[in-house]
Design a protein around this motif. Structure first.
Motif, PDB file in Angstrom:
ATOM      1  N   LEU A   5    -108.588  37.889  50.033  1.00  0.00           N
ATOM      2  CA  LEU A   5    -109.870  37.736  49.096  1.00  0.00           C
ATOM      3  C   LEU A   5    -110.227  37.334  48.062  1.00  0.00           C
ATOM      4  CD1 LEU A   5    -109.118  40.362  47.222  1.00  0.00           C
ATOM      5  CD2 LEU A   5    -107.782  39.233  45.600  1.00  0.00           C
ATOM      6  N   ALA A   6    -110.383  36.179  47.844  1.00  0.00           N
ATOM      7  CA  ALA A   6    -111.835  35.215  47.372  1.00  0.00           C
ATOM      8  C   ALA A   6    -113.284  35.358  48.539  1.00  0.00           C
ATOM      9  CB  ALA A   6    -111.727  34.172  47.259  1.00  0.00           C
ATOM     10  N   ALA A   7    -112.940  35.103  49.512  1.00  0.00           N
ATOM     11  CA  ALA A   7    -113.554  35.511  51.202  1.00  0.00           C
ATOM     12  C   ALA A   7    -114.410  36.547  50.401  1.00  0.00           C
ATOM     13  CB  ALA A   7    -113.637  35.040  52.037  1.00  0.00           C
ATOM     14  N   TRP A   8    -113.500  37.602  50.049  1.00  0.00           N
ATOM     15  CA  TRP A   8    -113.902  39.362  50.496  1.00  0.00           C
ATOM     16  C   TRP A   8    -114.968  39.249  49.064  1.00  0.00           C
ATOM     17  CZ3 TRP A   8    -113.375  43.343  47.021  1.00  0.00           C
ATOM     18  CH2 TRP A   8    -113.761  44.319  47.316  1.00  0.00           C
ATOM     19  N   ILE A   9    -114.475  39.350  48.255  1.00  0.00           N
ATOM     20  CA  ILE A   9    -115.160  39.213  46.915  1.00  0.00           C
ATOM     21  C   ILE A   9    -116.372  38.645  47.070  1.00  0.00           C
ATOM     22  CG2 ILE A   9    -114.837  38.084  44.196  1.00  0.00           C
ATOM     23  CD1 ILE A   9    -111.988  37.973  44.058  1.00  0.00           C
ATOM     24  N   HIS A  10    -116.718  37.529  47.067  1.00  0.00           N
ATOM     25  CA  HIS A  10    -117.771  37.173  47.886  1.00  0.00           C
ATOM     26  C   HIS A  10    -119.161  37.816  48.536  1.00  0.00           C
ATOM     27  CE1 HIS A  10    -117.948  33.306  45.492  1.00  0.00           C
ATOM     28  NE2 HIS A  10    -116.491  32.904  46.049  1.00  0.00           N
ATOM     29  N   SER A  11    -118.459  38.581  49.257  1.00  0.00           N
ATOM     30  CA  SER A  11    -118.815  39.450  50.424  1.00  0.00           C
ATOM     31  C   SER A  11    -118.949  40.552  49.675  1.00  0.00           C
ATOM     32  CB  SER A  11    -118.762  39.174  51.766  1.00  0.00           C
ATOM     33  OG  SER A  11    -117.527  40.108  51.833  1.00  0.00           O
ATOM     34  N   HIS A  12    -118.821  41.192  48.053  1.00  0.00           N
ATOM     35  CA  HIS A  12    -118.450  42.805  47.906  1.00  0.00           C
ATOM     36  C   HIS A  12    -118.900  42.194  46.532  1.00  0.00           C
ATOM     37  CE1 HIS A  12    -116.774  42.722  51.514  1.00  0.00           C
ATOM     38  NE2 HIS A  12    -116.342  43.985  51.205  1.00  0.00           N
TER      39      HIS A  12
END
Length: 110
Positions: A5-12
């Motif tokens: 989720l943290a990686a997804w947040i950074h890319s969105h």
């Protein structure tokens, strides 16, 4: 679950990153999500999102060879407007986005 989720947040960063939306992505209630996120990552979801947005804004302000408006940078990292962005940026970095760009921008002199 939360590292992905943290990686997804950074890319969105422009996406809806409200607690409700993030909790839904993890199939948890908002209350469960908030507790588990803080336990796993050591910060609240709201603080994590703000930090991700402001860190990326700082990178964009310092790396941009062309002059993207402050409003443009604000919107590109998920802020609805420049005023809220400016206040958050100044609270985090201690300078306004304009001053940050002039100090750390790729066109500034050392």
């Amino acid at each position: 679950r939360f590292k992905d989720l943290a990686a997804w947040i950074h890319s969105h960063l422009q996406a809806d990153l409200s607690m409700e939306a993030l909790a839904a992505r993890t199939f948890l209630s908002v209350r469960q999500f908030t507790r588990a996120f803080k336990a796993e990552l050591g910060t609240t979801p709201a603080s994590f999102v703000e930090e991700a947005r402001l860190a990326e804004a700082g990178r964009r302000l310092s790396a941009s060879r062309r002059r993207v408006s402050i409003e443009g940078v604000a919107r590109s990292v998920g802020y609805a407007g420049a005023d809220v962005f400016r206040r958050a940026f100044e609270r985090r970095f201690g300078v306004t986005p304009v001053n940050y760009r002039s100090r750390f921008g790729s066109g500034s002199r050392s």
